[in-house]
Design a protein around this motif. Structure first.
Motif, PDB file in Angstrom:
ATOM      1  N   VAL A  53       0.991  -1.307   0.113  1.00  0.00           N
ATOM      2  CA  VAL A  53      -0.147  -0.015   0.048  1.00  0.00           C
ATOM      3  C   VAL A  53       0.862   1.334  -0.001  1.00  0.00           C
ATOM      4  O   VAL A  53       0.657   2.362  -0.841  1.00  0.00           O
ATOM      5  CB  VAL A  53      -0.808  -0.090   1.168  1.00  0.00           C
ATOM      6  CG1 VAL A  53      -1.672   1.331   1.338  1.00  0.00           C
ATOM      7  CG2 VAL A  53      -1.841  -1.073   1.207  1.00  0.00           C
ATOM      8  N   LEU A  54       1.909   1.347   1.077  1.00  0.00           N
ATOM      9  CA  LEU A  54       2.694   2.593   0.996  1.00  0.00           C
ATOM     10  C   LEU A  54       3.444   2.614  -0.543  1.00  0.00           C
ATOM     11  O   LEU A  54       3.660   3.799  -0.710  1.00  0.00           O
ATOM     12  CB  LEU A  54       3.733   2.123   2.111  1.00  0.00           C
ATOM     13  CG  LEU A  54       4.814   3.500   2.146  1.00  0.00           C
ATOM     14  CD1 LEU A  54       4.256   4.457   2.715  1.00  0.00           C
ATOM     15  CD2 LEU A  54       6.037   2.772   3.204  1.00  0.00           C
ATOM     16  N   ASN A  55       3.977   1.646  -0.968  1.00  0.00           N
ATOM     17  CA  ASN A  55       4.521   1.860  -2.514  1.00  0.00           C
ATOM     18  C   ASN A  55       3.862   2.331  -3.525  1.00  0.00           C
ATOM     19  O   ASN A  55       4.048   3.001  -4.347  1.00  0.00           O
ATOM     20  CB  ASN A  55       5.135   0.490  -2.871  1.00  0.00           C
ATOM     21  CG  ASN A  55       6.413   0.050  -1.990  1.00  0.00           C
ATOM     22  OD1 ASN A  55       7.079   0.929  -1.618  1.00  0.00           O
ATOM     23  ND2 ASN A  55       6.917  -1.363  -2.232  1.00  0.00           N
ATOM     24  N   ALA A  56       2.346   1.876  -3.441  1.00  0.00           N
ATOM     25  CA  ALA A  56       1.470   2.146  -4.356  1.00  0.00           C
ATOM     26  C   ALA A  56       1.117   3.964  -4.385  1.00  0.00           C
ATOM     27  O   ALA A  56       1.249   4.630  -5.100  1.00  0.00           O
ATOM     28  CB  ALA A  56       0.218   1.438  -4.278  1.00  0.00           C
ATOM     29  N   VAL A  57       0.948   4.264  -2.872  1.00  0.00           N
ATOM     30  CA  VAL A  57       0.615   5.643  -2.756  1.00  0.00           C
ATOM     31  C   VAL A  57       1.788   6.416  -3.052  1.00  0.00           C
ATOM     32  O   VAL A  57       1.636   7.590  -3.391  1.00  0.00           O
ATOM     33  CB  VAL A  57       0.203   5.712  -1.236  1.00  0.00           C
ATOM     34  CG1 VAL A  57       0.018   7.531  -0.847  1.00  0.00           C
ATOM     35  CG2 VAL A  57      -1.092   5.101  -0.889  1.00  0.00           C
ATOM     36  N   GLY A  58       3.209   6.016  -2.580  1.00  0.00           N
ATOM     37  CA  GLY A  58       4.171   6.638  -2.767  1.00  0.00           C
ATOM     38  C   GLY A  58       4.593   6.881  -4.253  1.00  0.00           C
ATOM     39  O   GLY A  58       5.301   7.767  -4.666  1.00  0.00           O
ATOM     40  N   ALA A  59       4.082   5.865  -5.078  1.00  0.00           N
ATOM     41  CA  ALA A  59       4.087   6.048  -6.646  1.00  0.00           C
ATOM     42  C   ALA A  59       3.318   6.980  -7.284  1.00  0.00           C
ATOM     43  O   ALA A  59       3.094   7.044  -8.510  1.00  0.00           O
ATOM     44  CB  ALA A  59       4.105   4.916  -7.299  1.00  0.00           C
ATOM     45  N   GLY A  60       2.226   7.701  -6.297  1.00  0.00           N
ATOM     46  CA  GLY A  60       1.195   8.364  -6.860  1.00  0.00           C
ATOM     47  C   GLY A  60      -0.234   7.710  -7.190  1.00  0.00           C
ATOM     48  O   GLY A  60      -1.058   8.504  -7.747  1.00  0.00           O
ATOM     49  N   GLN A  61      -0.265   6.554  -7.168  1.00  0.00           N
ATOM     50  CA  GLN A  61      -1.460   6.008  -7.377  1.00  0.00           C
ATOM     51  C   GLN A  61      -2.680   6.211  -6.378  1.00  0.00           C
ATOM     52  O   GLN A  61      -2.292   6.462  -5.329  1.00  0.00           O
ATOM     53  CB  GLN A  61      -1.092   4.306  -7.397  1.00  0.00           C
ATOM     54  CG  GLN A  61      -0.125   4.072  -8.587  1.00  0.00           C
ATOM     55  CD  GLN A  61       0.347   2.430  -8.447  1.00  0.00           C
ATOM     56  OE1 GLN A  61       0.067   1.762  -7.438  1.00  0.00           O
ATOM     57  NE2 GLN A  61       0.866   2.229  -9.601  1.00  0.00           N
ATOM     58  N   ASP A  62      -3.691   6.000  -6.881  1.00  0.00           N
ATOM     59  CA  ASP A  62      -4.898   6.542  -6.002  1.00  0.00           C
ATOM     60  C   ASP A  62      -5.320   5.262  -5.550  1.00  0.00           C
ATOM     61  O   ASP A  62      -5.836   4.285  -5.935  1.00  0.00           O
ATOM     62  CB  ASP A  62      -5.951   6.978  -7.181  1.00  0.00           C
ATOM     63  CG  ASP A  62      -7.069   7.495  -6.515  1.00  0.00           C
ATOM     64  OD1 ASP A  62      -7.505   7.268  -5.345  1.00  0.00           O
ATOM     65  OD2 ASP A  62      -8.193   7.989  -7.107  1.00  0.00           O
ATOM     66  N   PRO A  63      -5.341   5.385  -4.175  1.00  0.00           N
ATOM     67  CA  PRO A  63      -5.792   4.278  -3.014  1.00  0.00           C
ATOM     68  C   PRO A  63      -7.206   4.067  -3.419  1.00  0.00           C
ATOM     69  O   PRO A  63      -7.769   3.079  -3.008  1.00  0.00           O
ATOM     70  CB  PRO A  63      -5.240   4.710  -1.878  1.00  0.00           C
ATOM     71  CG  PRO A  63      -5.323   6.318  -1.889  1.00  0.00           C
ATOM     72  CD  PRO A  63      -4.870   6.657  -3.237  1.00  0.00           C
ATOM     73  N   ASP A  64      -8.027   4.831  -3.922  1.00  0.00           N
ATOM     74  CA  ASP A  64      -9.454   4.901  -4.144  1.00  0.00           C
ATOM     75  C   ASP A  64      -9.651   4.176  -5.441  1.00  0.00           C
ATOM     76  O   ASP A  64     -10.667   3.726  -5.438  1.00  0.00           O
ATOM     77  CB  ASP A  64     -10.201   6.219  -4.064  1.00  0.00           C
ATOM     78  CG  ASP A  64     -10.174   6.650  -2.662  1.00  0.00           C
ATOM     79  OD1 ASP A  64     -10.291   5.761  -1.455  1.00  0.00           O
ATOM     80  OD2 ASP A  64      -9.749   7.788  -2.420  1.00  0.00           O
ATOM     81  N   ARG A  65      -8.735   4.105  -6.188  1.00  0.00           N
ATOM     82  CA  ARG A  65      -9.221   3.405  -7.538  1.00  0.00           C
ATOM     83  C   ARG A  65      -8.267   2.095  -7.831  1.00  0.00           C
ATOM     84  O   ARG A  65      -8.633   1.137  -8.583  1.00  0.00           O
ATOM     85  CB  ARG A  65      -8.540   4.408  -8.754  1.00  0.00           C
ATOM     86  CG  ARG A  65      -9.807   5.326  -8.531  1.00  0.00           C
ATOM     87  CD  ARG A  65      -9.266   6.455  -9.937  1.00  0.00           C
ATOM     88  NE  ARG A  65     -10.095   7.673 -10.073  1.00  0.00           N
ATOM     89  CZ  ARG A  65     -10.956   7.740 -11.148  1.00  0.00           C
ATOM     90  NH1 ARG A  65     -11.357   6.789 -11.773  1.00  0.00           N
ATOM     91  NH2 ARG A  65     -11.680   9.066 -10.684  1.00  0.00           N
ATOM     92  N   GLU A  66      -7.088   2.075  -7.087  1.00  0.00           N
ATOM     93  CA  GLU A  66      -6.267   0.888  -7.262  1.00  0.00           C
ATOM     94  C   GLU A  66      -6.803  -0.290  -6.425  1.00  0.00           C
ATOM     95  O   GLU A  66      -7.397  -0.092  -5.128  1.00  0.00           O
ATOM     96  CB  GLU A  66      -4.779   1.228  -6.753  1.00  0.00           C
ATOM     97  CG  GLU A  66      -4.045   2.110  -7.465  1.00  0.00           C
ATOM     98  CD  GLU A  66      -3.634   1.285  -8.839  1.00  0.00           C
ATOM     99  OE1 GLU A  66      -3.318   0.544  -8.806  1.00  0.00           O
ATOM    100  OE2 GLU A  66      -3.918   2.281  -9.935  1.00  0.00           O
ATOM    101  N   THR A  67      -6.812  -1.446  -7.003  1.00  0.00           N
ATOM    102  CA  THR A  67      -7.464  -2.609  -6.139  1.00  0.00           C
ATOM    103  C   THR A  67      -6.317  -3.428  -5.551  1.00  0.00           C
ATOM    104  O   THR A  67      -5.097  -3.453  -6.049  1.00  0.00           O
ATOM    105  CB  THR A  67      -8.251  -3.442  -7.280  1.00  0.00           C
ATOM    106  OG1 THR A  67      -7.360  -3.969  -8.182  1.00  0.00           O
ATOM    107  CG2 THR A  67      -9.468  -2.702  -7.811  1.00  0.00           C
TER     108      THR A  67
END
Length: 142
Positions: A53-67
């Protein structure tokens, strides 16, 4: 000591369509660092960790759209409840991960983390630090 003695029996199971935000909220509410991802379409288990989760958010990905599906690790090592903590620690060290799903029979019965192992080892009388080690533990490097 065995994995079954150290593992957490609080197993958070989520589906592959949970968003990263939902997964993070559930992990936070249950105070766990990983969720087992159960995908009924593949009949397989995966794991989503706080680091994913941290890596995804850190990469600028939207936590409300990423599954969870997109960020789930499916090539994982499973532990057995009768593994020793040394076996679990070795598997984690060799694989470069901090959580193991513990399987017994058909499904997950627990999770064991590096923190669980350290907690058990630190509580063991033989693991108590020597006076010299305790003195150096407070030292601050220059």
């Amino acid at each position: 000591m065995l994995v079954r003695d150290a593992m957490s029996t609080v197993v958070l199971t989520i589906g592959p369509t949970h968003t990263l935000r939902q997964a993070a909220q559930l992990m936070s509410a249950r105070r766990v660092g990983a969720a087992v991802v159960l995908d009924p379409d593949t009949s397989g288990l995966g794991i989503l960790t706080e680091r994913d989760v941290l890596n995804a958010v850190g990469a600028g990905q939207d936590p409300d759209r990423e599954t969870a599906h997109t960020h789930t690790t499916t090539d994982i090592v499973f532990a057995g409840p009768r593994w020793t903590l040394e076996e679990a620690a070795y598997a984690m060290s060799r694989g470069g991960f901090r959580h193991l799903i513990v399987l017994d029979g058909d499904g997950p019965v627990g999770l064991v983390s590096v923190r669980d192992i350290i907690r058990c080892w630190a509580a063991a009388p033989a693991a108590a630090p020597s006076a010299e080690a305790a003195d150096t533990a407070d030292a601050v490097p220059a």
